[in-house]
Design an enzyme around this catalytic site. Structure first.
Site, short mmCIF file in Angstrom:
data_model
loop_
_atom_site.label_atom_id
_atom_site.label_comp_id
_atom_site.label_asym_id
_atom_site.label_seq_id
_atom_site.Cartn_x
_atom_site.Cartn_y
_atom_site.Cartn_z
CG HIS A 85 -3.25 -53.98 -3.88
ND1 HIS A 85 -4.23 -54.50 -3.06
CD2 HIS A 85 -2.05 -54.28 -3.29
CE1 HIS A 85 -3.66 -55.10 -2.03
NE2 HIS A 85 -2.34 -54.99 -2.14
CE1 TYR B 197 14.51 -56.68 1.07
CE2 TYR B 197 15.48 -55.74 -0.91
CZ TYR B 197 14.38 -55.95 -0.10
OH TYR B 197 13.16 -55.44 -0.44
CG ASP C 92 22.18 -58.40 -1.93
OD1 ASP C 92 22.30 -59.64 -1.94
OD2 ASP C 92 21.19 -57.82 -2.44
N GLY D 55 11.26 -49.17 -7.56
CA GLY D 55 12.64 -48.72 -7.71
C GLY D 55 13.41 -49.44 -8.80
#
Length: 450
Positions: free
Chosen positions: A237, A354, A378, A412
């Protein structure tokens, strides 16, 4: 009784106890009967019987009688000593018998039957005197167990008990083994739905544990196959999307009036994306399930962290997002410098990506009881609790907040997880108390250089 060893030991102990107990009971019973028979045979005594035989048939008849009845007394040996001081059957006399013969011949008593406290004597028709002596038999190692009737009975009991015990033990051991063997053949035939622990729920010995481990292995194999199938679908995909955009760009380039420069730029971006994705997939494939390909070297972890933080601050400068580092490793690492750098960088870049503007990313490096921990937090939207483990799967993205447009291809973190595993460590994610995502990268003591 959870231990198979203990079960076998106790089973054989029980079998031997039954054999020994039965042997003792049998010995006692037969010995008692032999004793009763002996008491019966003593009336009349063997000496009287011998005198009657000698009177009727002479020495020849006495020899025949003694040959047939030398074991007439169960626990004693019977000798008939002639005038020459030798046993009439030519057997060697025990020292006690010879000594008693000498004593009785010192004081002869007249008459056909001469009872004595030392030994009775009998007289043949020709006047020859014979002495009847009984001496204790030489003790046997097995005592009464050496009697033929007792030996055969004990042998029969031992064979029956051993056969029943061995049959039960063989069935008890081989039944789950045969089931596991059939399961292994089914797995070899790619039947990943086979399970072998059914019916062994009540057992907790080694074979039952082995059967449950077999089922766990089958579950893992099925999960791995499903994951591999899903990974192939995801790769297909992901590759199909840039290829489709490249076809569109080519089609637009062929239609006049065409903006060749714009379409070539588009093609170049898609080619770069494909190249990066293929590189990531190849790296993940090399790392998956093995650390054999790692080229280990000794390097300072603080230097790697400094490089990664510097690059992350450069990328985050656009939205004024900086990385605040607390603590230091103060330790060298034995492993792959490039792979560890990539693992830390993947997590840190995601955190910068993010996090909201003007919000720092926190990075904490500290020694732990199990080794070394690098914690990166984060202040972004976080991840649903159900997805905390799945974000380390290849191509997995959290809907809405972390998709391809706001992130990368979803490889990742999967690479990070495999890199940490290859170094003997782990990667875990959890939502922070005050919002945001916290990722813990752990390295064991074995990965730290002395």
């Amino acid at each position: 009784m959870h231990s198979l060893f203990l079960r076998i030991f106790l089973l054989f102990l029980l079998a031997m106890t039954l054999i020994v107990g039965s042997s003792i009971a049998t010995t006692f019973t037969i010995a008692s009967r032999e004793s009763e028979a002996f008491e019966y045979q003593r009336r009349p005594s063997v000496a009287i019987q011998a005198s009657e035989i000698l009177a009727r048939g002479g020495v020849t008849a006495l020899k025949s009688w003694l040959e047939e009845n030398k074991n007439i007394v169960v626990d004693r040996q019977l000798f008939v000593i002639g005038p020459d001081g030798q046993d009439i059957l030519g057997r060697r006399l025990p020292e006690s018998a010879a000594r008693r013969f000498e004593i009785i011949n010192r004081e002869p008593v007249p008459g056909n039957f001469r009872p004595s406290r030392a030994a009775p004597q009998i007289v043949a028709p020709d006047g020859s005197i014979y002495t009847v002596v009984t001496t204790p038999r030489r003790p046997s190692i097995f005592g009464a167990l050496s009697l033929p009737a007792i030996s055969l009975t004990i042998l029969g009991i031992a064979l029956v008990v051993s056969a029943l015990t061995s049959w039960w033990l063989a069935e008890h051991l081989t039944a789950p083994i045969r089931r596991i063997q059939a399961g292994a053949r089914a797995l070899a035939s790619e039947n990943l739905d086979v399970r072998v622990s059914a019916g062994l729920e009540g057992r907790k010995d080694e074979l039952a544990v082995l059967a449950r481990d077999f089922d766990a292995m089958a579950d893992q194999l099925r999960a791995n196959r499903s994951a591999t199938t899903q990974l192939l679908r995801d790769i297909s995909h992901e590759l199909r999307s840039p290829l489709a955009r490249m076809r569109v760009a080519l089609g637009l380039a062929r239609q006049p009036p065409a903006d060749f420069t714009r379409q070539l730029d588009r093609l170049e971006r898609e080619i770069e994306r494909l190249d990066a994705m293929i590189s990531q997939v190849l790296k993940l494939a090399r790392l998956h399930g093995t650390d054999a390909l790692l080229e280990r070297e000794r390097f300072e972890l603080d230097d790697v962290i400094e490089e990664v933080v510097r690059d992350a601050n450069f990328e985050g400068a656009v939205k004024n997002c900086t990385v605040a580092v607390r603590g230091a490793a103060n330790n060298a690492v034995l492993g792959s410098r490039e792979l560890l750098r990539s693992a830390i960088e993947n997590v840190l870049r995601n955190a910068v990506r993010y996090s909201p503007s003007d919000t720092p990313v926190e990075m904490r490096v500290a020694r732990a009881s199990s080794g070394l921990e690098i914690v990166i937090r984060d202040h972004g939207p976080g991840v649903p609790a159900a997805d905390l483990e799945r974000i380390f799967e290849p191509f997995y993205r959290v809907a809405e907040s972390r998709d391809r447009d706001s992130g990368g291809e979803g490889i990742g973190l999967a690479i990070t997880s495999q890199v940490m595993k290859a170094h003997g460590g782990s990667a875990k994610a959890l939502n922070a108390n005050n919002g945001g995502l916290e990722v813990r990268l752990s390295l064991p003591e074995t990965a730290l250089a002395v």
